[in-house]
Design an enzyme around this catalytic site. Structure first.
Site: not given
Length: 1049
Positions: A159-160, A209, A438, A164, A212-213, A436
């Site tokens: 994540s981050g 992030n 986490e 995306t 973050s999605s 991602g």
């Protein structure tokens, strides 16, 4: 088909003798020598390209190697990390491992995504330019076109790490680089603008992030055979609905809430009942970071509004969507308090009012649904009141359900706008941008599901690229069980069950199972898993509630009362009310991942590995420990070892042979043996060196790019001559095959169809016999009291009559004669319904009458009382509306107006006046005031008739438009009666009867009318019907008025 740009360049630069080489397959030996000469020439060109590329890399040692395959100590993790660090500090964030792209998030704008950059990478060989995500996207696109198959790009990382953004850059490249048409521009715009909408509703700020999605997204971009984008489709996975009602410290809710509050127009916020302050809403302040400097909520709001309009969201859709978002915020502010019996009641009714208004649900229904639960007890349903704690749970569950289902509706709506209307075969490039890995300080159910997804994708990566380690990773999989067990299930009983089922697994440990030192790092409600990315400790508190995601039945039924179109779609009344336990979130998610895996396994894979250089999200900061950890769990070293120790390129035998079989006369046009044998024959003919290739079980492996380049370029040179021959052969084969296939299919279909029709006919007849027998029996006993024999028949009669009556109801009261004749058993009901319906029609008619219409009807009623049934042409006047006057005030002579203005003009109309002597016609104006009627000739008043001196008005019963005003004539100097002709006879006489109060003066006569010319002298007007209308003076001195006979209406 789109040819490779570098191939064209190479062919152009060949020597003049080689440029004219033609491979003639009819003359084998000469053709083979020419093909080999061409191959050697193009191979020399490719060698020059590779030497130049390697020289360039050597000259730039300070920025590292752009393809890890060229790294000398390729087994050294430190050398790998050092190369990545060098390039990162020089703002070179992309590096290859063969065709795999490694991307390091720079946390700043590098200016490398311009239109010029896109043009540079379009149609260029993958390794001719420095690594870039555009190069990967272009290579995928060109491979898809050349091999006519489906591909997907798997974008993975923490994540981050920039997943995306990578997905958006690929979409932007395809929107610009694909062949441009009006359809493509439309589809491209929608594909691009679907991103900000999905990010607004599905992304949020987390600790790692800012964007973050919080859901998984797989997008298919559909292309036709020319490479034009013609459609798309999006699949979403596991939206983190719990974020709607709860956020950890330092995190935010979904972006759309803040965008609406901060960027929404004043009128919109007023309509939604919102204030421009995020701190006023409980669902937005739990993370204590409603405002973030790196996020521009106002600017993002404008982008989302624009995107919604481009993606074909109507104004109504947009209003309903924002009403739902606002209702969730109001729902979060709803508070409860306990009454005297301890039951929950709503504390702040103002918030309840706004939720009720925005969702279109009555206050009473909404309040009951939030404070009571419906329970079925045998044959009846009872309402059980909530405690305050249960009411809060029901409120949050409803908020999550509303947002979750609305998000699914949003994805489906976007898919509708992206849908491809052409059903012919399409090629697909898929983009997988999924959450991602986490690891937070407190990891709950959401992190468990997200990391499970990453495990499955890592396994997929292993299966596709690192097969040698596949068994080891499969042994590390964790079996996912539903959180169900006999008795009262709690989070701790779930933990106990895991200890019972997988307690012996080396990658699973809990406080109970851990050794003394490990136990110090675990709470009693924690368990720890060893993932491929490292250890993660999970807290089981809330696992069952989040997994069950239970929405009370009463909450669902409340939503089914909504007038909001989106909510009605998300909570349909037709939704089955199953009493079975619904599937858990984990079960649904696991099924979705199985489906996703099947989709990915059916396509050719490409990879983008995203790396986060530091936890602080700062540019130019490279954390060696963090990056080394990501290199390890992303499997980059293993992938490099496979590429370097193995081979850089591979193709399945079928694909390789199908593409390059034209280069060898033994394999062209059809190879009779196995694909592997055909490839061996082809390789031998092309003269590959033994160290340049290896044969696998299903693929040929090519060590050096230059070998493949030479083969590809030779194929590009010779294929043009084959096109015509292939086309002719293919057309003949296809027609023959189509004919044989259609003939066989027609025979099979005919046989199956006949059998099916016979079986259906037999079943239909058996059913018809039963129905007819029952119908006849019911008909025979129809006049008897209701019983088993005639109950269905009578029910059918009633239903049939009421159905026909519904479809044939009279439109007006005047059509009530068309009321359907009822059967005897419904005679009384029919009379009752007829009376009710008449009252309904009358009420509807009365409600729709305006004051102007009422005045018009009163005048028409007066006309009816004067002429209905008396004068022939009356029916034709009914439909013609009356007006206030037929002569505008300014059209009346000023001198005349000044003379009579004190009497107030009420009505004026043009007439033809016939002289009393000689009956010569004269154009005049007839003016009615409050006191008298005036006959005016331009500027002169010819005659004034007081209403008191008006004895009567005579009108014939025929269709003419003559009338005679009879006046009192006592003095010989006074003028006598007036003979007038008026096109607006009914209107004029009605106005006269109203203004002059002469209701009883109008007489309809037959034959002739006597009138006074002056005292002692009289004249006659005779009326009769004729073939045509005419007015003339008869020999007897009378005025003859002939009128045509009108047909009765």
């Amino acid at each position: 088909m789109q040819w490779r740009k570098h191939s064209a360049e190479l062919a152009d630069q060949c020597e003049a003798g080689d440029a004219d080489v033609q491979v003639q397959f009819g003359k084998k030996e000469e053709g083979h020598r020419q093909a080999l000469r061409t191959l050697r020439s193009l191979e020399d060109r490719c060698n020059r390209i590779l030497r130049n590329m390697e020289a360039s890399l050597t000259a730039r040692d300070r920025v590292g190697i752009q393809d890890f395959v060229l790294l000398d100590p390729y087994t050294s993790e430190s050398a790998f990390l050092d190369n990545l660090r060098k390039r990162f500090h020089e703002n070179l964030i992309y590096t290859y491992i063969g065709t795999l792209l490694v991307s390091v998030n720079p946390y700043k704008d590098l200016g490398i995504y311009s239109k010029k950059q896109m043009d540079t990478y379009m149609g260029v060989n993958f390794f001719e330019l420095p690594p870039h995500i555009y190069a990967l996207a272009d290579n995928v696109f060109r491979t898809m076109l050349s091999e006519f198959n489906n591909h997907f790009i798997l974008i993975s990382g923490e994540s981050g790490s920039g997943k995306t953004e990578a997905s958006k850059k690929i979409l932007q490249f395809y929107a610009v680089s694909c062949p441009s048409t009006r359809l493509l521009n439309n589809v491209g715009d929608r594909l691009l603008l679907s991103n900000p909408v999905l990010e607004a509703f599905g992304n949020a700020k987390t600790l790692k992030n800012d964007n973050s999605s919080r859901f998984g997204k797989y997008m298919d971009i559909q292309f036709d055979y020319r490479g034009e984008a013609v459609g798309g489709h999006i699949l979403s996975y596991l939206l983190e609905k719990s974020r709607v009602v709860h956020q950890n410290h330092g995190e935010r809710n979904f972006h759309i809430f803040y965008q609406l509050v901060e960027g929404g127009e004043e009128d919109l916020l007023r309509w939604l009942g919102l204030e421009r302050n995020c701190k006023n809403y409980r669902y937005l302040v739990q993370g204590d970071c409603a405002k973030v400097s790196s996020i521009n909520d106002k600017g993002d709001w404008k982008t989302v509004r624009k995107a919604l309009s481009v993606i074909d969201f109507s104004e109504s859709d947009t209003e309903h969507l924002f009403a739902i978002i606002a209702s969730v915020l109001h729902l979060g502010n709803l508070k409860f308090e306990a009454d005297a019996r301890g039951y929950a009641t709503v504390k702040n009714y103002q918030e309840l009012h706004w939720v009720s208004k925005l969702l279109g649900i009555s206050n009473q229904v909404l309040q009951q649904g939030l404070t009571h639960r419906k329970i079925e007890a045998k044959t009846e349903e009872v309402l059980s009141p909530f405690s305050v704690e249960h009411a809060v749970y029901a409120r949050d569950a409803l908020a999550k359900a509303i947002y979750g289902r609305t998000f699914n509706w949003l994805v489906n709506k976007i898919n509708e706008s992206l849908a491809n209307q052409d059903s012919s075969r399409k090629m697909v490039i898929g983009l997988l941008d999924i959450y991602g890995f986490e690891v937070f300080s407190v990891n709950s159910f959401e992190q468990f599901c997200i990391n499970y997804c990453n495990e499955k994708l890592q396994q997929l990566f292993i299966q596709l690229t690192l097969k040698s380690e596949q068994e080891e990773y499969e042994l590390e999989g964790i079996e996912d069980e539903e959180c169900l067990r006999p008795g009262e299930a709690t989070d701790l009983t779930f933990l106990e069950k895991m200890e019972e089922k997988i307690g012996g697994h080396p990658h699973f440990v809990t406080h109970k199972l851990a050794d003394k030192n490990t136990r110090k790092t675990l709470e009693r409600g924690d368990f720890r898993l060893l993932h491929y990315a490292g250890e993660v400790t999970y807290c089981v508190v809330g696992f069952l509630d989040k997994n069950n995601d239970l929405l009370y039945r009463s909450g669902k039924e409340v939503m089914q009362h909504s007038k909001n179109a989106i909510i009605k779609h998300c909570f349909p009344s037709s939704e089955p009310d199953s009493k079975k336990r619904p599937e858990t979130v984990v079960t649904q998610f696991k099924s979705s991942l199985v489906g996703l895996t099947e989709i990915l396994m059916s396509k050719e894979p490409w990879y983008v590995r995203c790396i986060k250089p530091n936890e602080a999200k700062q540019p130019a900061k490279f954390d060696d420990v963090l990056v080394r950890h990501q290199i390890k769990y992303l499997g980059l070293m293993e992938h490099l070892r496979v590429r370097r120790a193995g081979f850089a390129y591979r193709r399945r035998y079928e694909i390789f042979l199908q593409r390059y079989k034209a280069l060898c006369p033994d394999t062209w046009p059809n190879w009779k043996g196995t694909p592997e044998e055909g490839v061996r024959c082809l390789i031998k003919h092309l003269g590959y060196k033994t160290d340049e290739y290896k044969f696998g079980r299903t693929k040929i492996f090519i060590r050096h790019p230059r070998t493949l380049f030479a083969t590809e370029d030779a194929f590009q040179v010779c294929k043009h001559q084959l096109a015509t021959r292939i086309q002719a052969k293919y057309k003949g084969w296809r027609v023959k095959e189509d004919y044989l296939r259609q003939k066989e299919a027609a025979t099979k279909i005919e046989n199956c169809w006949r059998g099916l029709m016979a079986r259906k006919e037999r079943e239909r007849r058996a059913w018809a016999v039963k129905v007819i027998k029952k119908f006849i029996k019911g008909f025979m006993t129809r006049n008897q009291p209701a019983c088993i024999d005639n109950s269905e028949y009578l029910a059918y009669v009633r239903q049939n009559y009421l159905t026909r009556l519904k479809e044939n109801l009279p439109k007006t009261v005047l059509e009530m004669d068309s009321w359907l004749t009822p059967p005897p058993i419904l005679k009384e009901v029919s009379e009752l319904l007829q009376n009710i319906y008449i009252r309904y029609l009358v009420r509807q008619f009365v409600r729709e009458i305006t004051p102007q219409r009422k005045a018009q009807l009163l005048l028409k009623a007066q006309t009816s009382s004067l002429f209905k049934g008396k004068k022939e042409s009356y029916p034709f006047s009914v439909c013609r509306p009356f007006v206030d006057t037929r002569i505008a005030l300014e059209d009346i002579n000023l001198k005349v107006r000044q003379t009579i203005q004190h009497e107030h003009i009420k009505y004026s109309v043009p007439v033809v006046k016939y002289d009393r002597n000689g009956f010569r016609p004269r154009l005049r104006q007839l003016i009615f005031t409050q006191e008298a009627a005036y006959l005016v000739e331009e500027t002169k008043i010819k005659q004034r008739i007081d209403y008191s001196s008006l004895k009567g008005v005579s009108v014939s019963n025929l269709s003419d438009n003559f009338f005679i005003l009879h006046v009192t004539c006592d003095d010989i100097k006074q003028k006598g009666d007036l003979v007038l002709q008026c096109d607006y006879l009914y209107e004029a006489l009605t106005k006269l009867s109203v203004v002059g109060d002469k209701h009883s003066c109008v007489k309809v006569v037959q034959g002739s009318v006597r009138f006074d010319i002056q005292p002692g002298r009289e004249g006659f007007v005779e009326f009769k019907s004729g073939q045509e209308s005419m007015v003339y003076r008869a020999k007897n001195g009378h005025l003859m008025v002939e009128s045509t006979r009108t047909k009765s209406r």
